[in-house]
Design an enzyme around this catalytic site. Structure first.
Site, PDB file in Angstrom:
ATOM      1  N   GLU A   1     -71.085  19.718 -23.083  1.00 52.87           N
ATOM      2  CA  GLU A   1     -70.320  18.502 -22.800  1.00 52.87           C
ATOM      3  C   GLU A   1     -70.532  18.020 -21.376  1.00 52.87           C
ATOM      4  O   GLU A   1     -69.920  17.062 -20.942  1.00 52.87           O
ATOM      5  CB  GLU A   1     -68.834  18.685 -23.117  1.00 52.87           C
TER       6      GLU A   1
ATOM      7  N   ASP B   1     -66.294  14.479 -23.919  1.00 52.40           N
ATOM      8  CA  ASP B   1     -66.544  14.693 -22.496  1.00 52.40           C
ATOM      9  C   ASP B   1     -67.978  14.359 -22.114  1.00 52.40           C
ATOM     10  O   ASP B   1     -68.233  13.880 -21.016  1.00 52.40           O
ATOM     11  CB  ASP B   1     -66.221  16.140 -22.108  1.00 52.40           C
TER      12      ASP B   1
ATOM     13  N   CYS C   1     -68.185  18.275 -32.333  1.00 52.19           N
ATOM     14  CA  CYS C   1     -66.728  18.328 -32.512  1.00 52.19           C
ATOM     15  C   CYS C   1     -65.986  17.267 -31.714  1.00 52.19           C
ATOM     16  O   CYS C   1     -64.759  17.243 -31.693  1.00 52.19           O
ATOM     17  CB  CYS C   1     -66.203  19.717 -32.197  1.00 52.19           C
TER      18      CYS C   1
ATOM     19  N   HIS D   1     -53.254  14.674 -23.747  1.00 48.93           N
ATOM     20  CA  HIS D   1     -52.738  15.754 -24.586  1.00 48.93           C
ATOM     21  C   HIS D   1     -51.476  15.365 -25.335  1.00 48.93           C
ATOM     22  O   HIS D   1     -51.195  15.859 -26.396  1.00 48.93           O
ATOM     23  CB  HIS D   1     -52.515  17.008 -23.750  1.00 48.93           C
TER      24      HIS D   1
HETATM   25  C1  PEP Z   1     -65.018  16.946 -26.458  1.00 46.13           C
HETATM   26  O1  PEP Z   1     -65.016  16.903 -25.217  1.00 46.13           O
HETATM   27  O2  PEP Z   1     -65.755  16.243 -27.175  1.00 46.13           O
HETATM   28  C2  PEP Z   1     -64.125  17.864 -27.170  1.00 46.13           C
HETATM   29  C3  PEP Z   1     -64.225  18.045 -28.465  1.00 46.13           C
HETATM   30  O3  PEP Z   1     -63.186  18.511 -26.462  1.00 46.13           O
HETATM   31  P1  PEP Z   1     -61.827  17.851 -25.923  1.00 46.13           P
HETATM   32  O4  PEP Z   1     -61.640  16.530 -26.620  1.00 46.13           O
HETATM   33  O5  PEP Z   1     -60.757  18.833 -26.249  1.00 46.13           O
HETATM   34  O6  PEP Z   1     -62.090  17.735 -24.467  1.00 46.13           O
HETATM   35 MG    MG Z   2     -64.115  18.441 -23.990  1.00 46.50          MG
END
Ligand code: PEP
Ligand code: MG
Length: 758
Positions: A613, A637, A684, A372
């Site tokens: 995911e 993920d 995403c 993060h």
């Molecule tokens: C993912 O897991 O692909 C995703 C978009 O969420 P994050 O990267 O926030 O875990």
């Molecule tokens: Mg994710």
């Protein structure tokens, strides 16, 4: 009928800021907190008990409603009385007739005899037990379930402020810290880019032991009086106020109370008294301040808690500002402005503080690029390289460092040519106006098929680039950022304001808001999760929210309220079964019913989506697609969990392979299910912006991609080179392969065809 209305802003940042500023001593601050809470809860008594490590007791430190002489006198052991039980068992206790409870401990001498109802909430920050806040009323059965929720929310908000107050009131001795190893003759270190960009400047190592104020400040000829000292305090307070205001304006969603420990230090009567005493005893004011600040900082630095140790750095920063304001001379060596900061690890709120102090770049010695902190640095446009080279901690202050966070290099004392080359390349890459030229009116493939290009938003600051690069909506709003960066849970009201800005910023385009995705590597410093051996397989995301309905409901209600008149899509992360989704859906409908009952305006028809995911969903993807209103594919993920490769672990980074046959076949299944059930599917994860993956995703029929804004111009350009018939052919060839190397070969061979430049 509601006795009290809690729908108004209960306890917002500005109210807290005002509170801290209006208190002249820490004791006053606690006192005012009790007055504020008693006011909000409309009850006669509010008391704060803080745990004293030395005596192992809870001590009454402030009260509104009990006799003031009880302060510091009333002491309880953990487990003693209802207050002691709330502390020991870390749970809220609500008693309508407290005097009837066998655990009730009654102190007649402090005026407690009249109070029947009692509500006690433990004050906890992270894993630290700080104390208990208790409210009492003369009326029986006075506190409702809703009061309990509100009181807990207020307490969570105040936890870190009270924690700092407790420490300043109760600091301990210093213990020595280990020394870092030496850097010998290194010129260049290869790390990983956490947030792109280039920075060059003098280094500063974020280790408070290296910036001993007494070593930097000398007495000098000019004498300063006690009055001068008080004036310097006022000036410093104004300066910090201004900084807080600036950051609230530019980073509205995550600003929080990031300078609270600074301001509290200035308010601390013990600190002021010690400096004044020293000045009166004939010490030069400059030396008096420097010594007292060092004393406080070293006592804080001794505490075995990383978060609290960082507060020692805050105290030194206050000392520096105070000395600068006293003497009118700025000491460049101690300021972070214009510097490249090197830190072993950082809390998000500290990164924000550094950003507001106008640092140029950051070198972090721990963490991964998808962590993060890296995401935050990207949103702040703060170049960040992550290198596991502890020797950097012994770099002398002011050493010239070039952070090339495009390539992931740290250059020590680079020559002119290296600097120039790095900066020239960077300028071409990053200028928003330049990049805008590569953004097209419509995103289309070579054969004219439209592709929806959406944006992932982490901070509201990302909106500017999203609009500039023509994003057609928000495919993923990572709502956890305001939660991670603050020192406490944002209230429902605060969340409403943040989400409204997001929706308005997107000017009516669709916005997909993901509910809180915390856990794993995204931890809240103020919430005690308990220890987890495998946090990535632990109480994350939707699991956490289902276990904490009060947090879940506050967020859902805030989303529903903010989206009145907007198109709202709510997305649930880490869903592992349809049952989980249905539970979440029920809670959304309960929230809608509660808001409707209270006649609060909202969007009562949100679309509810599932984030795919976890591998478990692939096998049941048909049912998932039937059940959800829309799907989002979180490839980051999905890859991690399918391949059992920790996405933050450098040692296994080479095994994190998006084009693994299992991953590609899984994506194909998801795409098919979405098409069959006519549900929108958006990718995403990072695959959505990876030039080598985009032809595969399009070839599988996916028409919606969401990515960080800065990638949009490139993708716009690449689409012009992609012919869908050829993309489908590549998908057929690739899915027929079972070996990673063969797939890689096919993809590499298709690079020129699909306009892949890297
Ligand atoms: C993912 O897991 O692909 C995703 C978009 O969420 P994050 O990267 O926030 O875990
Ligand atoms: Mg994710």
């Amino acid at each position: 009928m509601f006795r009290r209305t809690h729908t108004k802003l209960i306890c917002d940042v500005s109210e807290l800021t005002a509170l801290i500023h209006s208190a002249s001593r820490l004791e006053d601050l606690l006192q005012r907190i009790t007055e504020m809470i008693a006011g909000h809860m409309e009850c006669e008594v509010c008391s704060v008990y803080l745990f004293d490590d030395a005596s192992g007791q809870l001590i009454l430190k402030a009260t509104k409603g009990l006799k003031l002489q009880a302060i510091d006198t009333v002491r309880l052991k953990p487990g003693e009385g209802l207050t002691g039980v709330a502390f020991q068992e870390k749970r809220t206790i609500c008693e309508g007739q407290a005097d009837k409870n066998p655990n009730y401990r009654f102190f007649p001498e402090i005026g407690e005899e009249n109070f029947s109802s009692l509500l006690a909430v433990p004050i906890i920050r992270g894993a630290t037990d700080i104390g208990v806040i208790v409210v009492q009323s003369v009326k029986r059965d006075y506190f409702t379930k809703e009061d309990t929720q509100v009181f807990r929310a207020i307490t969570a908000q105040l936890a870190s402020t009270i924690e700092t107050a407790r420490l300043l009131l109760n600091v301990k001795d210093r213990r020595d810290k280990p020394k870092a190893s030496n850097l010998t003759g290194l010129k260049f270190i290869k790390g990983k880019s956490g947030a792109e960009g280039v920075a060059y400047g003098p280094s500063v190592v974020l280790d408070e032991s290296l910036t001993d104020l007494t070593a930097y400040y000398q007495a000098g000829d000019k004498q300063y009086t006690e009055e001068d000292f008080h004036q310097a305090i006022d000036k410093t307070e104004n300066e910090l106020n201004q900084l807080q205001q600036d950051i609230e304006e530019s980073l509205y969603d995550v600003a929080g109370l990031i300078f609270s420990s600074h301001i509290m230090m200035l308010k601390d009567q013990q600190f002021i008294d010690e400096v004044v005493k020293s000045i009166r005893e004939g010490e030069h004011a400059v030396i008096a301040i420097a010594k007292v600040v060092e004393g406080f900082a070293s006592r804080l630095a001794a505490i075995q808690d990383d978060y609290l140790r960082e507060r020692a750095a805050d105290i030194k920063d206050v000392g520096r500002r105070l000395l600068e304001n006293l003497t009118g001379k700025s000491l460049n060596a101690l300021s972070h402005e214009g510097k490249v900061v090197i830190a072993k690890e950082l809390f998000p709120s500290d990164a924000l503080k550094l950003y507001s102090q106008k640092i140029k770049g950051l070198v972090l010695l721990s963490g991964g690029v998808t962590g993060h902190l890296a995401i935050l640095a990207r949103s702040l446009n703060l170049p960040l390289v992550i290198v596991h080279e502890m020797g950097l901690l012994s770099l002398p202050p002011g050493y010239p460092v070039l952070v090339d966070a495009v390539m992931g290099y740290v250059h020590l004392d680079p020559d002119e040519v290296t600097r120039q080359q790095t900066f020239t390349r960077e300028e071409v890459n990053r200028d928003i106006e330049t990049l805008k030229k590569y953004t097209l009116e419509e995103a289309k493939t070579q054969d004219g098929t439209g592709v929806k290009l959406l944006v992932n938003i982490n901070l509201l600051g990302d909106l500017k680039a999203a609009i500039a690069f023509n994003a057609q909506g928000v495919g993923l709003y990572r709502s956890e950022f305001p939660f991670m960066i603050r020192n406490n849970f944002p209230t429902e009201e605060e969340q409403v304001l943040i989400y409204q800005r997001l929706l308005e910023g997107m000017k009516g385009k669709p916005v997909t808001m993901r509910t809180l995705d915390i856990g794993g590597d995204k931890l809240l410093s103020y919430f005690d999760y308990g220890r987890e051996e495998n946090p990535f397989l632990g109480l994350r995301s939707i699991r956490f929210l289902l276990m904490h309905p009060e947090i879940f409901c506050a967020q859902l209600k805030a989303m529903l309220r903010a989206a009145k008149g907007h198109n709202l899509k709510i997305l649930f992360p880490m869903v592992s079964s349809i049952d989980e989704f249905l539970q979440a859906k029920t809670i959304v409908h309960e929230c809608i019913a509660e808001l409707a009952k209270a006649r609060i305006p909202m969007n009562d028809k949100p679309q509810l989506g599932i984030m795919v995911e976890l591998p478990a969903l692939i096998e049941v993807i048909d049912d998932v697609a039937k059940e959800a209103d829309f799907l989002a594919l979180g490839t980051n993920d999905l890859i991690q969990y399918m391949l059992a490769v920790d996405r933050t672990n450098d040692k296994v980074a080479s095994l994190y392979v998006p084009h693994h046959p299992a991953v590609l076949r899984a994506i194909q299944k998801v795409a098919k299910a979405a098409q069959e059930h006519k549900k929108e599917l958006c990718v995403c994860g990072d695959m959505a912006r990876d030039p080598k993956c985009i032809p595969l995703l399009l070839g599988m029929g996916i028409r919606s991609l969401s990515m960080d804004a800065r990638f949009l111009p490139n993708v716009h350009q690449q689409l012009k080179h992609i012919n869908l018939a050829e993309a489908r052919r590549l998908v057929t060839d690739v899915l027929a392969q079972s070996q990673i190397t063969r797939i890689q070969h096919l993809i590499n061979n298709s690079c020129i065809l699909f306009g892949v430049t890297e």
